[in-house]
Scaffold this active site. Structure first.
Site, PDB file in Angstrom:
ATOM      1  CG  ASN A  64     -12.988  11.173  -3.794  1.00 47.06           C
ATOM      2  OD1 ASN A  64     -14.065  11.882  -3.693  1.00 47.06           O
ATOM      3  ND2 ASN A  64     -11.665  11.643  -4.187  1.00 47.06           N
ATOM      4  CG  HIS A 103      -4.084   3.828   3.541  1.00 46.00           C
ATOM      5  ND1 HIS A 103      -3.123   3.021   4.147  1.00 46.00           N
ATOM      6  CD2 HIS A 103      -4.556   4.740   4.488  1.00 46.00           C
ATOM      7  CE1 HIS A 103      -2.823   3.430   5.722  1.00 46.00           C
ATOM      8  NE2 HIS A 103      -3.709   4.604   5.626  1.00 46.00           N
ATOM      9  CG  HIS A 136      -6.936   8.984   0.786  1.00 45.81           C
ATOM     10  ND1 HIS A 136      -7.168   7.991   0.260  1.00 45.81           N
ATOM     11  CD2 HIS A 136      -7.210   9.927  -0.098  1.00 45.81           C
ATOM     12  CE1 HIS A 136      -7.440   7.855  -0.920  1.00 45.81           C
ATOM     13  NE2 HIS A 136      -7.672   9.349  -1.228  1.00 45.81           N
ATOM     14  CB  CYS A 162       0.848   1.152   4.516  1.00 44.22           C
ATOM     15  SG  CYS A 162      -0.586   0.624   5.193  1.00 44.22           S
ATOM     16  CB  CYS A 222      -0.895  -0.105   1.274  1.00 45.29           C
ATOM     17  SG  CYS A 222      -1.618   1.520   1.349  1.00 45.29           S
ATOM     18  CG  HIS A 234      -4.378  -0.653   4.813  1.00 47.32           C
ATOM     19  ND1 HIS A 234      -3.730  -0.159   3.898  1.00 47.32           N
ATOM     20  CD2 HIS A 234      -5.335  -1.443   4.560  1.00 47.32           C
ATOM     21  CE1 HIS A 234      -4.489  -0.386   2.859  1.00 47.32           C
ATOM     22  NE2 HIS A 234      -5.398  -1.249   3.167  1.00 47.32           N
TER      23      HIS A 234
HETATM   24  P1  5GP Z   1      -8.360   9.534  -4.487  1.00 46.15           P
HETATM   25  O1  5GP Z   1      -8.597   9.667  -5.894  1.00 46.15           O
HETATM   26  O2  5GP Z   1      -8.122   8.073  -3.929  1.00 46.15           O
HETATM   27  O3  5GP Z   1      -9.471  10.012  -3.685  1.00 46.15           O
HETATM   28  O4  5GP Z   1      -7.124  10.375  -4.235  1.00 46.15           O
HETATM   29  C1  5GP Z   1      -5.771   9.703  -4.124  1.00 46.15           C
HETATM   30  C2  5GP Z   1      -4.915  11.096  -4.153  1.00 46.15           C
HETATM   31  O5  5GP Z   1      -3.726  10.471  -3.936  1.00 46.15           O
HETATM   32  C3  5GP Z   1      -4.749  11.803  -5.739  1.00 46.15           C
HETATM   33  O6  5GP Z   1      -5.069  13.128  -5.395  1.00 46.15           O
HETATM   34  C4  5GP Z   1      -3.253  11.623  -6.003  1.00 46.15           C
HETATM   35  O7  5GP Z   1      -2.778  12.768  -6.659  1.00 46.15           O
HETATM   36  C5  5GP Z   1      -2.567  11.375  -4.614  1.00 46.15           C
HETATM   37  N1  5GP Z   1      -1.392  10.570  -4.751  1.00 46.15           N
HETATM   38  C6  5GP Z   1      -1.430   9.396  -5.318  1.00 46.15           C
HETATM   39  N2  5GP Z   1      -0.087   8.745  -5.112  1.00 46.15           N
HETATM   40  C7  5GP Z   1       0.301   9.831  -4.350  1.00 46.15           C
HETATM   41  C8  5GP Z   1       1.935   9.590  -3.789  1.00 46.15           C
HETATM   42  O8  5GP Z   1       2.812   8.607  -4.000  1.00 46.15           O
HETATM   43  N3  5GP Z   1       2.250  10.988  -3.155  1.00 46.15           N
HETATM   44  C9  5GP Z   1       1.359  11.816  -2.931  1.00 46.15           C
HETATM   45  N4  5GP Z   1       1.792  12.859  -2.102  1.00 46.15           N
HETATM   46  N5  5GP Z   1       0.225  11.748  -3.289  1.00 46.15           N
HETATM   47  C10 5GP Z   1      -0.366  10.752  -4.210  1.00 46.15           C
HETATM   48 ZN    ZN Z   2      -2.250   1.281   3.547  1.00 44.64          ZN
END
Ligand code: 5GP
Ligand code: ZN
Length: 113
Positions: free
Chosen positions: A86, A97, A99, A7, A4, A46
């Site tokens: 989301n 994970h 967030h 994680c 993950c 997680h």
């Molecule tokens: P989701 O679309 O799942 O609600 O949001 C995931 C978010 O994680 C996205 O806004 C994406 O830009 C961010 N993200 C994905 N991988 C990484 C990473 O490795 N580092 C950081 N800082 N953000 C990430």
């Molecule tokens: Zn995780």
């Protein structure tokens, strides 16, 4: 969870621009920001999504919201920000994970797309 990405970020194995951390939470800047301020707040534990949260996660979920308000103050966006989760693919979740997005520093429309 070893495979993950969040994680790994929480464990410091993948670098991130961390703005806040404590025993339960980590907050870091989104890699692909959608606003002038775009920070992700994650519990260290997680959980794939909010669907996996139970009553035992109540304290950490409360801590996420309190941290969001505190980080908003630090970032100078108090009074004009959004906290977004989301949950699930159809809602736009891409990292499984749990967030919360803290977004601010620009005007926003409603309803979100
Ligand atoms: P989701 O679309 O799942 O609600 O949001 C995931 C978010 O994680 C996205 O806004 C994406 O830009 C961010 N993200 C994905 N991988 C990484 C990473 O490795 N580092 C950081 N800082 N953000 C990430
Ligand atoms: Zn995780």
């Amino acid at each position: 969870m070893s495979d993950c990405i969040f994680c790994s970020i929480a464990a410091g194995k993948i670098p991130s621009d961390t703005v806040y951390q404590d025993e339960h939470l980590v907050a870091f800047r989104d890699l692909n920001p959608q606003a002038a301020v775009h920070i992700l707040i994650i519990p260290r534990v997680h959980l794939a999504s909010l669907d996996q949260a139970g009553p035992e996660h109540g304290p950490v979920l409360g801590q996420v919201l309190l941290a969001a308000g505190e980080i908003a103050r630090q970032e100078g966006i108090s009074g004009g920000y959004r906290v977004v989760n989301n949950c699930g693919k159809s809602a736009g979740q891409t990292v499984f994970h749990l967030h919360f997005h803290l977004l601010g520093g620009r005007d926003m429309g409603w309803p979100p797309g």
